[in-house]
Design a protein around this motif. Structure first.
Motif, PDB file in Angstrom:
ATOM      1  N   GLU A  27       0.853  -1.188   0.000  1.00  0.00           N
ATOM      2  CA  GLU A  27       0.000   0.000   0.000  1.00  0.00           C
ATOM      3  C   GLU A  27       0.891   1.240   0.000  1.00  0.00           C
ATOM      4  O   GLU A  27       1.682   1.439   0.913  1.00  0.00           O
ATOM      5  N   THR A  28       0.754   2.053  -1.040  1.00  0.00           N
ATOM      6  CA  THR A  28       1.572   3.253  -1.147  1.00  0.00           C
ATOM      7  C   THR A  28       0.793   4.522  -0.822  1.00  0.00           C
ATOM      8  O   THR A  28       1.391   5.562  -0.535  1.00  0.00           O
ATOM      9  N   GLY A  29      -0.534   4.434  -0.858  1.00  0.00           N
ATOM     10  CA  GLY A  29      -1.355   5.612  -0.592  1.00  0.00           C
ATOM     11  C   GLY A  29      -2.010   5.564   0.775  1.00  0.00           C
ATOM     12  O   GLY A  29      -1.817   4.631   1.553  1.00  0.00           O
ATOM     13  N   ALA A  30      -2.783   6.591   1.041  1.00  0.00           N
ATOM     14  CA  ALA A  30      -3.465   6.670   2.331  1.00  0.00           C
ATOM     15  C   ALA A  30      -4.707   5.797   2.379  1.00  0.00           C
ATOM     16  O   ALA A  30      -5.113   5.352   3.455  1.00  0.00           O
ATOM     17  N   MET A  31      -5.309   5.536   1.221  1.00  0.00           N
ATOM     18  CA  MET A  31      -6.540   4.755   1.185  1.00  0.00           C
ATOM     19  C   MET A  31      -6.243   3.267   1.310  1.00  0.00           C
ATOM     20  O   MET A  31      -5.240   2.771   0.791  1.00  0.00           O
ATOM     21  N   LYS A  32      -7.113   2.552   1.993  1.00  0.00           N
ATOM     22  CA  LYS A  32      -6.962   1.106   2.171  1.00  0.00           C
ATOM     23  C   LYS A  32      -7.071   0.407   0.828  1.00  0.00           C
ATOM     24  O   LYS A  32      -7.857   0.800  -0.035  1.00  0.00           O
ATOM     25  N   VAL A  33      -6.285  -0.644   0.667  1.00  0.00           N
ATOM     26  CA  VAL A  33      -6.298  -1.430  -0.563  1.00  0.00           C
ATOM     27  C   VAL A  33      -6.706  -2.861  -0.228  1.00  0.00           C
ATOM     28  O   VAL A  33      -6.165  -3.465   0.704  1.00  0.00           O
ATOM     29  N   ILE A  34      -7.661  -3.387  -0.979  1.00  0.00           N
ATOM     30  CA  ILE A  34      -8.112  -4.770  -0.825  1.00  0.00           C
ATOM     31  C   ILE A  34      -7.902  -5.469  -2.158  1.00  0.00           C
ATOM     32  O   ILE A  34      -8.320  -4.968  -3.205  1.00  0.00           O
ATOM     33  N   TYR A  35      -7.235  -6.612  -2.115  1.00  0.00           N
ATOM     34  CA  TYR A  35      -6.930  -7.360  -3.332  1.00  0.00           C
ATOM     35  C   TYR A  35      -7.890  -8.531  -3.490  1.00  0.00           C
ATOM     36  O   TYR A  35      -8.234  -9.191  -2.524  1.00  0.00           O
TER      37      TYR A  35
ATOM     38  N   LEU B 140     -16.164  -4.862   6.766  1.00  0.00           N
ATOM     39  CA  LEU B 140     -15.268  -5.971   7.051  1.00  0.00           C
ATOM     40  C   LEU B 140     -15.499  -6.546   8.438  1.00  0.00           C
ATOM     41  O   LEU B 140     -15.503  -5.805   9.433  1.00  0.00           O
ATOM     42  N   GLY B 141     -15.685  -7.860   8.520  1.00  0.00           N
ATOM     43  CA  GLY B 141     -15.732  -8.574   9.787  1.00  0.00           C
ATOM     44  C   GLY B 141     -17.006  -8.406  10.577  1.00  0.00           C
ATOM     45  O   GLY B 141     -17.914  -7.642  10.210  1.00  0.00           O
ATOM     46  N   GLU B 142     -17.069  -9.132  11.710  1.00  0.00           N
ATOM     47  CA  GLU B 142     -18.227  -9.044  12.593  1.00  0.00           C
ATOM     48  C   GLU B 142     -18.348  -7.665  13.220  1.00  0.00           C
ATOM     49  O   GLU B 142     -19.449  -7.232  13.571  1.00  0.00           O
ATOM     50  N   GLU B 143     -17.206  -6.985  13.366  1.00  0.00           N
ATOM     51  CA  GLU B 143     -17.240  -5.632  13.929  1.00  0.00           C
ATOM     52  C   GLU B 143     -17.811  -4.622  12.949  1.00  0.00           C
ATOM     53  O   GLU B 143     -18.064  -3.470  13.303  1.00  0.00           O
ATOM     54  N   GLU B 144     -17.954  -5.070  11.676  1.00  0.00           N
ATOM     55  CA  GLU B 144     -18.481  -4.233  10.604  1.00  0.00           C
ATOM     56  C   GLU B 144     -17.676  -2.944  10.458  1.00  0.00           C
ATOM     57  O   GLU B 144     -18.208  -1.829  10.502  1.00  0.00           O
ATOM     58  N   ILE B 145     -16.380  -3.115  10.296  1.00  0.00           N
ATOM     59  CA  ILE B 145     -15.511  -1.976   9.999  1.00  0.00           C
ATOM     60  C   ILE B 145     -15.845  -1.482   8.596  1.00  0.00           C
ATOM     61  O   ILE B 145     -15.837  -2.254   7.634  1.00  0.00           O
ATOM     62  N   THR B 146     -16.142  -0.233   8.462  1.00  0.00           N
ATOM     63  CA  THR B 146     -16.579   0.311   7.180  1.00  0.00           C
ATOM     64  C   THR B 146     -15.611   1.373   6.685  1.00  0.00           C
ATOM     65  O   THR B 146     -14.812   1.929   7.438  1.00  0.00           O
ATOM     66  N   GLY B 147     -15.690   1.638   5.390  1.00  0.00           N
ATOM     67  CA  GLY B 147     -14.854   2.658   4.784  1.00  0.00           C
ATOM     68  C   GLY B 147     -14.897   2.536   3.271  1.00  0.00           C
ATOM     69  O   GLY B 147     -15.712   1.804   2.704  1.00  0.00           O
ATOM     70  N   THR B 148     -13.996   3.255   2.625  1.00  0.00           N
ATOM     71  CA  THR B 148     -13.848   3.198   1.171  1.00  0.00           C
ATOM     72  C   THR B 148     -12.441   2.708   0.857  1.00  0.00           C
ATOM     73  O   THR B 148     -11.477   3.121   1.496  1.00  0.00           O
ATOM     74  N   ALA B 149     -12.325   1.812  -0.120  1.00  0.00           N
ATOM     75  CA  ALA B 149     -11.031   1.216  -0.427  1.00  0.00           C
ATOM     76  C   ALA B 149     -10.866   1.025  -1.923  1.00  0.00           C
ATOM     77  O   ALA B 149     -11.850   0.968  -2.674  1.00  0.00           O
ATOM     78  N   TRP B 150      -9.609   0.951  -2.338  1.00  0.00           N
ATOM     79  CA  TRP B 150      -9.297   0.534  -3.695  1.00  0.00           C
ATOM     80  C   TRP B 150      -9.388  -0.980  -3.753  1.00  0.00           C
ATOM     81  O   TRP B 150      -8.743  -1.682  -2.976  1.00  0.00           O
ATOM     82  N   ILE B 151     -10.185  -1.492  -4.676  1.00  0.00           N
ATOM     83  CA  ILE B 151     -10.308  -2.932  -4.882  1.00  0.00           C
ATOM     84  C   ILE B 151      -9.469  -3.278  -6.109  1.00  0.00           C
ATOM     85  O   ILE B 151      -9.765  -2.842  -7.218  1.00  0.00           O
TER      86      ILE B 151
ATOM     87  N   LEU C 281     -11.012  -0.780  -8.669  1.00  0.00           N
ATOM     88  CA  LEU C 281     -12.252  -0.031  -8.471  1.00  0.00           C
ATOM     89  C   LEU C 281     -12.249   0.579  -7.081  1.00  0.00           C
ATOM     90  O   LEU C 281     -11.662   0.025  -6.150  1.00  0.00           O
ATOM     91  N   GLN C 282     -12.894   1.700  -6.939  1.00  0.00           N
ATOM     92  CA  GLN C 282     -13.031   2.334  -5.627  1.00  0.00           C
ATOM     93  C   GLN C 282     -14.436   2.047  -5.123  1.00  0.00           C
ATOM     94  O   GLN C 282     -15.423   2.534  -5.671  1.00  0.00           O
ATOM     95  N   LEU C 283     -14.542   1.247  -4.047  1.00  0.00           N
ATOM     96  CA  LEU C 283     -15.839   0.808  -3.537  1.00  0.00           C
ATOM     97  C   LEU C 283     -15.913   0.970  -2.031  1.00  0.00           C
ATOM     98  O   LEU C 283     -14.890   1.048  -1.340  1.00  0.00           O
ATOM     99  N   ASP C 284     -17.127   0.987  -1.526  1.00  0.00           N
ATOM    100  CA  ASP C 284     -17.345   0.960  -0.081  1.00  0.00           C
ATOM    101  C   ASP C 284     -17.226  -0.486   0.395  1.00  0.00           C
ATOM    102  O   ASP C 284     -17.577  -1.423  -0.326  1.00  0.00           O
ATOM    103  N   TYR C 285     -16.731  -0.647   1.620  1.00  0.00           N
ATOM    104  CA  TYR C 285     -16.571  -2.002   2.138  1.00  0.00           C
ATOM    105  C   TYR C 285     -17.036  -2.085   3.585  1.00  0.00           C
ATOM    106  O   TYR C 285     -17.075  -1.090   4.315  1.00  0.00           O
TER     107      TYR C 285
END
Length: 279
Positions: A115-123, A166-177, A160-164
């Motif tokens: 990850e080189t940027g500030a936004m979370k990346v999900i592969y 994650l997990g049972e805690e339902e961590i939310t945000g926007t990430a690069w997919i 793609l840039q999408l909302d996500y």
């Protein structure tokens, strides 16, 4: 080229030459197949292997076990892992897939992800990416893909840039997919993202280890067993070993077939003339 002209004329007059030609083609074909199989066996032996291990007891891995894993020979990367449910959403709807949360070091060393940027990346692996494309309808022509370039220089067709969520805690945000085209497991649809050590320790579902090469003599599995660990993905490892063994047997039988064809070719050349002279 005189020898070729003589050979071609004799081929029409002598059936023995025709048979010799068939055996010669057999030698070339079987030898080429043996070389190709040998190259594949060599590449398989040198390709990295991943082990997913867990503590044989009910508790998670201890610091002693983690230290023991890290001191093993030929280890390339190691990380605690956490399996979570990942939901990706946008205006077209949403898609849910299993996500493997791993350390940033493991993603970099094992898969070449960073990850080189500030936004979370999900592969996403190939199966998960195809599932996303079908769900979102993001099927575009090659010309549209070439014109659609993201800010970091990656083709937009592969990110793609999408909302996500994650997990049972339902961590939310926007990430690069991002589409991971190679280097990641692709037997089932799966996503990959990084997580800090605290989160991995809290929801640990095992430890993922990448070794530099195949475990031909079973040393790796024995060492893991000595640490009180059991291999969760032993079926996948056995399947890979079976593929390697079958490829080795194919190489072996191709060599034998090539030698038999060569022996027949030499025999026809050496003894065929004697039979003609006797007649």
């Amino acid at each position: 080229m005189k020898w070729w002209t003589r050979f071609w004329k004799r081929r029409k007059q002598d059936d023995r030459i025709k048979i010799m030609l068939l055996f010669f083609i057999g030698v070339i074909g079987f030898f080429a197949d043996a070389v190709n199989s040998g190259i594949q066996v060599y590449n398989m032996m040198r390709s990295p292997v991943e082990y997913v291990v867990s503590n044989s007891s009910a508790s998670g891995l201890t610091s002693y076990q983690m230290s023991g894993i890290e001191t093993m020979e030929d280890i390339q990367a190691v990380s605690r892992q956490r399996e979570s449910s990942l939901t990706l959403s946008e205006s077209w709807g949403e898609m849910t897939v299993t996500c493997l949360e791993l350390s940033d070091d493991y993603l970099t060393l094992a898969y070449g992800m960073s990850e080189t940027g500030a936004m979370k990346v999900i592969y996403l692996n190939g199966m998960a990416w195809n599932q996303l494309m079908q769900a979102s309808g993001e099927i575009r022509s090659e010309s549209e893909q070439a014109d659609d370039i993201s800010e970091n220089g990656t083709e937009q067709a592969d990110s793609l840039q999408l909302d996500y969520k994650l997990g049972e805690e339902e961590i939310t945000g926007t990430a690069w997919i991002v589409y991971a085209k190679s280097g990641v497991p692709n037997d089932t649809a799966c996503a990959f993202c990084d997580a800090d050590s605290v989160r991995l320790s809290e929801g640990e579902t095992g430890v993922r280890i990448q070794m530099k090469g195949q475990d031909l003599d079973g040393t790796t599995v024995k060492q893991l067993g000595q640490f009180g660990l059991e291999v969760v993905n032993s079926g996948d490892i056995q399947q890979n070993s079976l593929k390697q063994e079958m490829q080795f047997l194919r190489m072996r039988y191709a060599v034998i077939a090539a030698l038999l064809c060569l022996a027949a070719l030499v025999s026809l050349k050496k003894y065929g003339r004697r039979i003609e002279y006797k007649k």
